[in-house]
Design an enzyme around this catalytic site. Structure first.
Site, PDB file in Angstrom:
ATOM      1  CB  VAL A 107      -0.468  -8.831   2.990  1.00 18.74           C
ATOM      2  CG1 VAL A 107      -1.741  -8.806   2.616  1.00 18.74           C
ATOM      3  CG2 VAL A 107      -0.042  -8.758   4.400  1.00 18.74           C
ATOM      4  CB  ALA A 108       4.170 -12.622   4.103  1.00 18.43           C
ATOM      5  NE  ARG A 109       8.736 -10.923  -0.941  1.00 14.66           N
ATOM      6  CZ  ARG A 109       8.289  -9.743  -0.544  1.00 14.66           C
ATOM      7  NH1 ARG A 109       7.196  -9.655  -0.654  1.00 14.66           N
ATOM      8  NH2 ARG A 109       9.292  -8.810  -0.596  1.00 14.66           N
ATOM      9  CE  LYS A 132      11.103  -1.585  10.894  1.00 10.01           C
ATOM     10  NZ  LYS A 132      12.236  -2.599  11.111  1.00 10.01           N
ATOM     11  CB  VAL A 133       4.101  -6.069   8.268  1.00  9.28           C
ATOM     12  CG1 VAL A 133       2.687  -6.107   7.704  1.00  9.28           C
ATOM     13  CG2 VAL A 133       4.840  -5.008   7.495  1.00  9.28           C
ATOM     14  CG  ASP A 149      -1.370  -8.151  -1.822  1.00  8.99           C
ATOM     15  OD1 ASP A 149      -2.153  -7.784  -2.918  1.00  8.99           O
ATOM     16  OD2 ASP A 149      -0.447  -7.721  -1.402  1.00  8.99           O
ATOM     17  CD  GLU A 168       3.505 -11.730  -6.808  1.00  6.32           C
ATOM     18  OE1 GLU A 168       3.891 -10.574  -7.177  1.00  6.32           O
ATOM     19  OE2 GLU A 168       3.199 -11.911  -5.641  1.00  6.32           O
ATOM     20  CG  HIS A 198       3.015  -7.936  -4.825  1.00  2.34           C
ATOM     21  ND1 HIS A 198       3.677  -8.872  -4.970  1.00  2.34           N
ATOM     22  CD2 HIS A 198       2.895  -7.339  -3.377  1.00  2.34           C
ATOM     23  CE1 HIS A 198       4.547  -8.556  -3.888  1.00  2.34           C
ATOM     24  NE2 HIS A 198       4.229  -7.814  -3.154  1.00  2.34           N
TER      25      HIS A 198
END
EC number: 1.1.1.95
Length: 601
Positions: free
Chosen positions: A287-289, A208-209, A313, A318, A337
């Site tokens: 911007v995933a993992r 989707k992203v 991101d 984290e 994030h």
């Protein structure tokens, strides 16, 4: 499953006459399910199949372990008791979870096996407010019969926009030049950037992203390629994207944007070896993992010039360490994030996950279930009455097993005019398993853990499909459940080959029992059923009906199947209420009744 089908009271009359009355209290029915359409762009739909409510009518308890938008919390509070406890230690979570029916987390809370063990069977739903579910132990959730749902759609656009924002900011050195100006400098020549138009963007992970990033990149004049072993080529081609191999994506791209989940296969997928395959001067956005990039290897690739810039991101840990070489690198742009951090996305995710969790606890299952078989909403709608039929046939069959007989072998036969590829029986198999196991154990069985529970108990379930001639308008004509190598408390339920056998079909949307052993009957599977084997003679229906009527037991359906006139017959009686032991004893004392059994649905 070597226990009797239920605790029972038996009254013997003669060797062919026995009375068996279940004294087991009614079991709560399982959660029902709804699944997404095969069309990914179709709106989410739900379908209630079987109600699931607390036996005492009390509200369930939902634990919210991380910050959730107010609109989502309000939805939860309208349905349940809500405990918002943030920043818990693992020990505090394990202590609190035994009092909760559902748990909602974001990415910061680890939901491991210890959580499910500590819940002692009470936890039924884990909701992940976001897309990734790598912080939830799915195998443990499945083993303990806990449904896991996520919220993958509400933050899709926000994550895609952030990916594009980072790519543009990186290409034009926005963060570095901003810091420079604020430090009193004016170094225009130092921060000359690169243009996006005409460059090749490789999207790794075309879900989707990734799809939304590709759409926006096309609008910026970029050539977009993608790698995803599960993405359909026609969907990619529809927006002008070419699907390529992983190595081709690495070798061709000027920009690489990561949009894949963190799995054992994707862990550190960008490493020294893969960086060496990239075009010199490539720019990377993630911007995933964080775990999909080997961060030490990325620092080496930046220092060597293989990677010109990176915009990140997410990080393996984290927040990252303050002295992280990667974070402090001059050619790296970082954000904490923020992929889903827009006001619109936060509220959308909160509402989406709240609806999914409330729906699951209320007898529905959102289309975003991640540890249940994926059955399309169209198939589910069509199978709805057959799902009810399947569970009730399982319940009937196991109650016909005599005490001491262990149920190990189950054979299910489906007759249908449809081809094998057009008949998905996974949901039916799960509900038959549920019907067989729950009445004779204390295990809660649902679609999530049905196969696991059956295997754990040594239950071997085989399926066969019999193709019929005729119109395939209905998905199924009949479902037959046979239990092999068991003794029966109702001898007439045995087939010619010695198995307990029950058969049913759906008529006008209503499940019916149509065969017991070799005897044909026709009774709706609603309420409870009394089965009588009798000598076929006049007045039997009236005699039994009178006994039930005198006890104020309402009869909703009655059917008689016989071998031949004046020979043996089976009377199937549907009743709305449970007859007393005295009432059932009177039926058993009728001279023409050879055996009978009361079965609770």
């Amino acid at each position: 499953m070597s226990a009797a089908a239920s605790s029972a009271i038996s009254v013997a009359t003669n060797p062919l006459k026995s009375l068996t009355l279940s004294s087991r209290s009614p079991l709560p029915s399982a959660i029902s399910v709804a699944f997404p359409s095969r069309n990914r762009d179709a709106p989410r739909r739900r379908l209630i199949l079987v109600s699931c409510t607390a036996g005492d009518g009390s509200k369930p308890t939902i634990l919210v372990a991380e910050k959730l938008g107010e609109a989502g919390v309000k939805l939860l509070e309208d349905f349940a008791n809500v405990d918002c406890s943030y920043n818990m230690t693992p020990e505090e979570l394990n202590t609190k979870i035994s009092l909760c029916d559902a748990l909602i987390v974001r990415s910061g809370t680890k939901v491991g096996r210890e959580v499910f063990e500590s819940s002692r069977g009470r936890l039924k739903v884990v909701g992940r407010a976001g897309v990734g579910i790598d912080n939830v132990d799915l195998s443990a959730a499945t083993e303990f019969g806990c449904l896991v749902v996520n919220a993958p759609t509400a933050n899709t656009i926000a994550a895609a926009e952030h990916g594009i924002a980072l790519m543009a900011a990186m290409a034009r050195n926005v963060a570095q030049s901003d810091a420079s100006v604020k430090a009193g400098e004016w170094k225009r020549n130092k921060y000359v950037g690169v243009s996006l138009v005409g460059k090749t963007l490789a999207v790794l992970g075309f879900g989707k992203v990734g799809t939304e990033v590709a759409r926006r990149a096309k609008g910026l004049g970029m050539r977009v390629i993608a790698h995803d072993p599960y993405a359909p080529a026609d969907r990619a081609h529809a927006i002008g994207v070419d699907l390529v191999s992983f190595d081709e994506a690495l070798a061709t791209a000027d920009f690489i944007s990561l949009h894949m989940p963190l799995t054992p296969a994707t862990n550190k997928i960008l490493n020294d070896e893969t960086f060496a395959k990239m075009k010199k001067g490539v720019r990377i956005v993630n911007v995933a993992r964080g775990g999909v990039i080997d961060e030490d290897a990325l620092v080496r690739a930046l220092d060597s010039g293989i990677v010109a810039q990176a915009a990140l991101d997410v990080f393996t840990k984290e927040p990252p360490a303050k002295d992280s070489k990667l974070v402090q690198h001059e050619r790296v742009t970082v954000t904490p994030h923020l992929g889903a951090s827009t006001m619109e996305a936060q509220e959308g995710v909160a509402i989406e996950i709240a609806e999914a969790v409330v729906g699951a606890l209320n007898g529905e299952l959102a289309a975003t279930a991640v540890n249940a078989p994926m059955v399309s909403a169209e198939v589910l709608t069509e199978l709805k009455p057959y799902v009810i039929l399947a569970e009730k046939l399982g319940r009937l069959a196991v109650q016909l097993v005599a005490g001491g007989s262990g149920v190990k072998n189950v054979k299910v036969s489906y007759t249908s005019a449809r081809a094998t590829d057009d008949l998905d029986t996974r949901l039916l198999r799960a509900m038959i398993t549920k019907g067989i196991i729950e009445p004779i154990s204390d295990v809660y069985v649902n679609l999530v853990n049905a196969d696991f529970t059956a295997k754990q108990r040594g239950l071997r379930l085989s399926e066969e499909r019999v193709l019929l001639d005729g119109s395939p308008e209905n998905p199924l004509e009949t479902i037959t459940v046979q239990l092999g190598n068991v003794e029966s408390k109702f001898a007439s339920s045995l087939s010619e080959s010695g198995e307990v056998k029950v058969e049913g079909r759906v008529k006008d949307g209503v499940p019916h029992l149509t065969k017991v052993g070799s005897f044909e009957v026709d009774v709706t599977l609603d309420g409870s059923i009394i089965l009588c084997r009798q000598v076929d003679q006049p007045g039997m229906i009236g005699t039994v009906g009178s006994i039930l009527g005198e006890s104020n037991v309402n009869v909703n359906f009655m059917s008689v199947g016989r071998i031949a006139p004046r020979k043996q017959a089976i009377m199937a009686i549907g009743v709305d209420d449970q007859p007393s032991k005295e009432t059932l004893k009177k039926i058993g004392e009728i001279p023409a009744v050879e055996e009978f059994v009361f079965l609770k649905l």
